[in-house]
Enzyme design. Structure first.
Site, PDB file in Angstrom:
ATOM      1  N   ARG A 193      45.950  26.391 -15.887  1.00  0.00           N
ATOM      2  CA  ARG A 193      45.701  25.106 -16.534  1.00  0.00           C
ATOM      3  C   ARG A 193      45.107  25.356 -17.905  1.00  0.00           C
ATOM      4  O   ARG A 193      44.113  26.066 -18.036  1.00  0.00           O
ATOM      5  CB  ARG A 193      44.698  24.277 -15.723  1.00  0.00           C
ATOM      6  CG  ARG A 193      45.238  23.789 -14.429  1.00  0.00           C
ATOM      7  CD  ARG A 193      44.459  22.631 -13.877  1.00  0.00           C
ATOM      8  NE  ARG A 193      43.004  22.726 -13.962  1.00  0.00           N
ATOM      9  CZ  ARG A 193      42.194  21.767 -13.546  1.00  0.00           C
ATOM     10  NH1 ARG A 193      42.676  20.649 -13.042  1.00  0.00           N
ATOM     11  NH2 ARG A 193      40.890  21.920 -13.623  1.00  0.00           N
ATOM     12  N   THR A 207      43.696  20.755 -22.348  1.00  0.00           N
ATOM     13  CA  THR A 207      44.538  19.612 -21.935  1.00  0.00           C
ATOM     14  C   THR A 207      44.606  19.448 -20.417  1.00  0.00           C
ATOM     15  O   THR A 207      45.033  18.406 -19.933  1.00  0.00           O
ATOM     16  CB  THR A 207      45.983  19.807 -22.433  1.00  0.00           C
ATOM     17  OG1 THR A 207      46.519  20.969 -21.770  1.00  0.00           O
ATOM     18  CG2 THR A 207      46.040  20.018 -23.934  1.00  0.00           C
ATOM     19  N   ASP A 258      35.885  26.880  -9.013  1.00  0.00           N
ATOM     20  CA  ASP A 258      37.150  27.474  -9.468  1.00  0.00           C
ATOM     21  C   ASP A 258      37.620  28.493  -8.420  1.00  0.00           C
ATOM     22  O   ASP A 258      37.004  29.557  -8.239  1.00  0.00           O
ATOM     23  CB  ASP A 258      36.939  28.149 -10.821  1.00  0.00           C
ATOM     24  CG  ASP A 258      38.260  28.577 -11.436  1.00  0.00           C
ATOM     25  OD1 ASP A 258      38.564  28.166 -12.550  1.00  0.00           O
ATOM     26  OD2 ASP A 258      39.005  29.351 -10.768  1.00  0.00           O
ATOM     27  N   ASP A 286      38.494  32.122  -9.689  1.00  0.00           N
ATOM     28  CA  ASP A 286      37.298  32.895 -10.050  1.00  0.00           C
ATOM     29  C   ASP A 286      36.525  33.336  -8.811  1.00  0.00           C
ATOM     30  O   ASP A 286      35.996  34.449  -8.761  1.00  0.00           O
ATOM     31  CB  ASP A 286      36.386  32.058 -10.957  1.00  0.00           C
ATOM     32  CG  ASP A 286      36.907  31.996 -12.389  1.00  0.00           C
ATOM     33  OD1 ASP A 286      37.718  32.879 -12.765  1.00  0.00           O
ATOM     34  OD2 ASP A 286      36.515  31.068 -13.122  1.00  0.00           O
TER      35      ASP A 286
HETATM   36  C1  PRP Z   1      43.814  26.269 -10.301  1.00  0.00           C
HETATM   37  C2  PRP Z   1      44.379  26.151  -8.902  1.00  0.00           C
HETATM   38  C3  PRP Z   1      45.667  25.418  -9.118  1.00  0.00           C
HETATM   39  C4  PRP Z   1      45.329  24.498 -10.260  1.00  0.00           C
HETATM   40  C5  PRP Z   1      45.119  23.126  -9.717  1.00  0.00           C
HETATM   41  O1  PRP Z   1      44.414  27.296 -10.998  1.00  0.00           O
HETATM   42  O2  PRP Z   1      44.544  27.387  -8.259  1.00  0.00           O
HETATM   43  O3  PRP Z   1      46.761  26.260  -9.459  1.00  0.00           O
HETATM   44  O4  PRP Z   1      44.122  24.987 -10.853  1.00  0.00           O
HETATM   45  O5  PRP Z   1      44.916  22.215 -10.725  1.00  0.00           O
HETATM   46  P1  PRP Z   1      45.949  21.047 -11.056  1.00  0.00           P
HETATM   47  O6  PRP Z   1      46.295  20.415  -9.749  1.00  0.00           O
HETATM   48  O7  PRP Z   1      45.148  20.149 -11.953  1.00  0.00           O
HETATM   49  O8  PRP Z   1      47.128  21.646 -11.751  1.00  0.00           O
HETATM   50  P2  PRP Z   1      43.934  27.702 -12.474  1.00  0.00           P
HETATM   51  O9  PRP Z   1      44.646  26.878 -13.478  1.00  0.00           O
HETATM   52  O10 PRP Z   1      42.423  27.654 -12.525  1.00  0.00           O
HETATM   53  O11 PRP Z   1      44.481  29.162 -12.643  1.00  0.00           O
HETATM   54  P3  PRP Z   1      44.038  30.514 -11.884  1.00  0.00           P
HETATM   55  O12 PRP Z   1      44.479  30.375 -10.443  1.00  0.00           O
HETATM   56  O13 PRP Z   1      44.800  31.558 -12.616  1.00  0.00           O
HETATM   57  O14 PRP Z   1      42.558  30.656 -11.987  1.00  0.00           O
HETATM   58  N1  URA Z   2      41.235  24.376  -9.981  1.00  0.00           N
HETATM   59  C1  URA Z   2      40.221  24.877  -9.224  1.00  0.00           C
HETATM   60  O1  URA Z   2      40.188  26.083  -8.956  1.00  0.00           O
HETATM   61  N2  URA Z   2      39.283  24.040  -8.787  1.00  0.00           N
HETATM   62  C2  URA Z   2      39.314  22.722  -9.058  1.00  0.00           C
HETATM   63  O2  URA Z   2      38.400  21.989  -8.593  1.00  0.00           O
HETATM   64  C3  URA Z   2      40.352  22.220  -9.836  1.00  0.00           C
HETATM   65  C4  URA Z   2      41.313  23.063 -10.281  1.00  0.00           C
END
Ligand code: PRP
Ligand code: URA
Length: 211
Positions: free
Chosen positions: A105, A109, A202, A205
């Site tokens: 994400r 945005t 997160d 993380d």
């Molecule tokens: C997180 C999660 C989803 C997304 C959900 O990933 O694992 O993929 O956010 O959010 P959304 O429904 O608003 O799209 P992130 O973007 O943090 O990436 P990462 O898994 O690489 O940390």
């Molecule tokens: N992605 C995450 O990992 N946690 C949230 O709460 C939303 C998006």
């Protein structure tokens, strides 16, 4: 009309999600819990798998018994956090193939940005379960399923998350009404940074220890 989401109500899943949410749960335990919850949810998400009758010989007699039949299965984790669910799913369906869709994400945005896609060559012939622990705005899940449809996968796609926000659930159901969604828990809302409240923070993380 969209398919009704399946929200888990099993006490073991509820208990393990409570441990996941706790900010004092460290990465090792967090990873173990994500896999255990995925395995328990996999049991529900595979409930409609067709079976056929075969004849086997037990030590006592010849008997008719059931085995899984029908299409083969693929699991498609959304990177990174979806990776945390794969081993738990494979515990129950070891023959499944794994595709990967990389998505993050944009911090400003909150829109998903795709950076990777590698799917099994025979993905169109498989039933697919897309994996991501978090369904927040729904943007990442919607784009991942768009990507699968671009690869001509349209028959049986399911989406499995551990925690969903109502906003993401609605957005995903509106965009892909035929996709059956499985959630471990349905939370209250998204905050101003589009994080799920109460959520677990997160997921990526916490799985990979990057913060
Ligand atoms: C997180 C999660 C989803 C997304 C959900 O990933 O694992 O993929 O956010 O959010 P959304 O429904 O608003 O799209 P992130 O973007 O943090 O990436 P990462 O898994 O690489 O940390
Ligand atoms: N992605 C995450 O990992 N946690 C949230 O709460 C939303 C998006």
């Amino acid at each position: 009309m969209s398919t009704k989401p399946f929200i888990m109500d099993h006490p073991l899943i509820k208990h393990k999600i409570t441990l996941l949410r706790d900010k004092n749960t460290g990465s090792k335990e967090f990873r173990e819990l994500i896999n255990e919850i995925a395995m328990l949810m996999c049991y529900e998400a595979t409930r409609d798998m067709p079976t056929k009758e075969v004849e086997i010989e037990t030590p006592i007699c010849i008997a008719k018994a059931s085995v899984i039949s029908g299409r083969k299965v693929a699991f498609v984790p959304i990177l990174r956090a979806g990776l945390g669910m794969v081993d738990g799913m494979l515990e129950l369906v070891p023959a499944a193939k794994i595709g990967h869709i990389g998505m993050y994400r944009d911090p400003a945005t909150h829109e998903p940005v795709e950076y990777y896609c590698k799917l099994p060559a025979d993905i169109q012939e498989r039933d697919i379960i897309v994996l991501d622990p978090m369904l927040a705005t729904g943007g990442s899940a919607i784009d991942a399923i768009n990507q699968l449809k671009k690869h001509n996968c349209s028959t049986n796609i399911k989406f499995m998350c551990i925690i969903a926000a109502p906003e993401g659930l609605k957005a995903l159901s509106d965009a892909h009404p035929e996709v059956q969604i499985y959630c471990g828990a349905l939370d209250d809302h998204l905050n101003e940074n589009k994080y799920i409240v109460p959520g677990l923070g997160d997921a990526g993380d916490r799985i990979f220890g990057t913060k």
